[in-house]
Design an enzyme around this catalytic site. Structure first.
Site, PDB file in Angstrom:
ATOM      1  N   HIS A 167      57.790  71.753  51.425  1.00  0.00           N
ATOM      2  CA  HIS A 167      58.407  70.431  51.587  1.00  0.00           C
ATOM      3  C   HIS A 167      58.015  69.788  52.912  1.00  0.00           C
ATOM      4  O   HIS A 167      57.650  68.625  52.960  1.00  0.00           O
ATOM      5  CB  HIS A 167      59.933  70.532  51.522  1.00  0.00           C
ATOM      6  CG  HIS A 167      60.442  70.850  50.156  1.00  0.00           C
ATOM      7  ND1 HIS A 167      59.859  70.366  49.002  1.00  0.00           N
ATOM      8  CD2 HIS A 167      61.495  71.600  49.739  1.00  0.00           C
ATOM      9  CE1 HIS A 167      60.525  70.807  47.952  1.00  0.00           C
ATOM     10  NE2 HIS A 167      61.504  71.559  48.366  1.00  0.00           N
TER      11      HIS A 167
ATOM     12  N   HIS B 172      66.031  67.546  52.109  1.00  0.00           N
ATOM     13  CA  HIS B 172      65.688  67.627  50.697  1.00  0.00           C
ATOM     14  C   HIS B 172      66.510  66.664  49.861  1.00  0.00           C
ATOM     15  O   HIS B 172      66.012  66.029  48.941  1.00  0.00           O
ATOM     16  CB  HIS B 172      65.883  69.061  50.192  1.00  0.00           C
ATOM     17  CG  HIS B 172      65.444  69.225  48.779  1.00  0.00           C
ATOM     18  ND1 HIS B 172      66.253  68.897  47.714  1.00  0.00           N
ATOM     19  CD2 HIS B 172      64.269  69.635  48.255  1.00  0.00           C
ATOM     20  CE1 HIS B 172      65.590  69.121  46.593  1.00  0.00           C
ATOM     21  NE2 HIS B 172      64.393  69.568  46.896  1.00  0.00           N
TER      22      HIS B 172
ATOM     23  N   LEU C 142      65.120  74.060  58.282  1.00  0.00           N
ATOM     24  CA  LEU C 142      65.123  75.126  59.284  1.00  0.00           C
ATOM     25  C   LEU C 142      63.769  75.797  59.402  1.00  0.00           C
ATOM     26  O   LEU C 142      63.349  76.163  60.496  1.00  0.00           O
ATOM     27  CB  LEU C 142      66.200  76.163  58.949  1.00  0.00           C
ATOM     28  CG  LEU C 142      67.628  75.723  59.286  1.00  0.00           C
ATOM     29  CD1 LEU C 142      68.632  76.690  58.685  1.00  0.00           C
ATOM     30  CD2 LEU C 142      67.811  75.617  60.801  1.00  0.00           C
ATOM     31  N   ALA C 143      63.092  75.972  58.271  1.00  0.00           N
ATOM     32  CA  ALA C 143      61.821  76.698  58.316  1.00  0.00           C
ATOM     33  C   ALA C 143      60.717  75.858  57.692  1.00  0.00           C
ATOM     34  O   ALA C 143      60.969  75.010  56.842  1.00  0.00           O
ATOM     35  CB  ALA C 143      61.957  78.020  57.559  1.00  0.00           C
TER      36      ALA C 143
ATOM     37  N   GLY D  58      57.761  74.987  55.264  1.00  0.00           N
ATOM     38  CA  GLY D  58      57.514  75.328  53.875  1.00  0.00           C
ATOM     39  C   GLY D  58      56.791  74.171  53.234  1.00  0.00           C
ATOM     40  O   GLY D  58      56.416  73.220  53.917  1.00  0.00           O
TER      41      GLY D  58
END
Lengths: 124, 124
Positions: B78, B11, B73-74, B76
Site C-alpha cells: 500500500h 487504508h 506502521l510498516a 508494504g
C-alpha cells in the site's frame, strides 16, 4: 510486585520486513527502559513468535506482571477483542503472573510529530 | 516554491472510529504546524474522502507542493506501490502542483516512546 514485562503484539504479516519492524520497535523500547527491561514482541498470526510464546518468554525471563500493548494505530476488533481473549487464554498457563492489555497506539501528539518528521520536518 | 501541503493517507475502514482517528491526527499535525498550515487526510478506500478528493482540497486551499504521508506502521504494498500510483494519477489533474510520497511511519524512537506511554509510562 515483581518485575514488569511489556509484550508488543501486532497482527503479523507474510512480509518479513513488516514483522521485523515490530522487533525493531521492541528493541528501541528495551533500550529506552534500560538494562534488564523485560520487553518482547509477538504476532497474532501468520508469523512466529505467537502470543502464547511471547508471553511464556517474558515469564521465563522473570516477569511477574505483564502489560500487552496492541501495536495498532487505531482501535478495532483485534485490539479490543481478539488480543485480550488470546492473552487471557495463554495466561492460564501462568496463574502466578498478573497481566493486562493496554489501549492501542491511538491518537497521540507523538504520532503527529512523527508525521511531520516523515513529511520533511517543518516543525522540529 | 509556494505553500506546502501535507496529506495523510491511511487504508480506510468500515469502522467509523478508525477513520476518525486519522482525522484527529491530521488536526494535531495542523495545530503543531501553526495557523494556516495546509494539512488534509484521505482514505485509500472504503470511506470518503478518497485520495483524489483530499489532494484537490489541498490544491484549492492554495498548496503548490504536496507531500503525501502514508499513515501505516510498516512499509508494504500500500505505502510503496498503491498510494504512489494513486497519487500520481490524481495529480495529473493538477500539473502546476508538485508532489511526493514520504515513507510510512516505520521504525522511530517516537513510536517506542508511545508504546511506553501506553504500557503505563515507566520511562517518562
Amino acid at each position: 510486585m515483581g518485575a514488569r514485562g511489556i509484550l508488543l503484539v501486532d497482527h503479523g504479516s507474510r512480509n518479513a520486513a513488516a514483522n521485523e519492524s515490530l522487533e525493531a520497535i521492541a528493541d528501541l523500547v528495551r533500550e529506552k527502559l534500560g538494562e534488564g527491561a523485560l520487553v518482547g514482541f509477538a504476532h497474532m498470526e501468520l508469523a512466529p513468535p505467537g502470543i502464547a510464546e511471547g508471553l511464556a518468554q517474558l515469564v521465563r525471563a522473570g516477569a511477574m506482571e505483564i502489560v500487552v500493548v496492541p501495536y495498532f494505530l487505531a482501535a478495532g476488533r483485534h485490539s479490543t477483542e481478539d488480543i485480550p481473549r488470546m492473552v487471557d487464554e495463554a495466561m492460564r498457563a501462568h496463574p502466578e503472573v498478573s497481566h493486562g492489555v493496554a489501549p492501542p497506539l491511538g491518537v497521540d501528539a507523538l504520532l503527529a510529530e512523527l508525521v511531520i518528521r516523515r513529511a520533511g520536518g517543518e516543525s522540529t
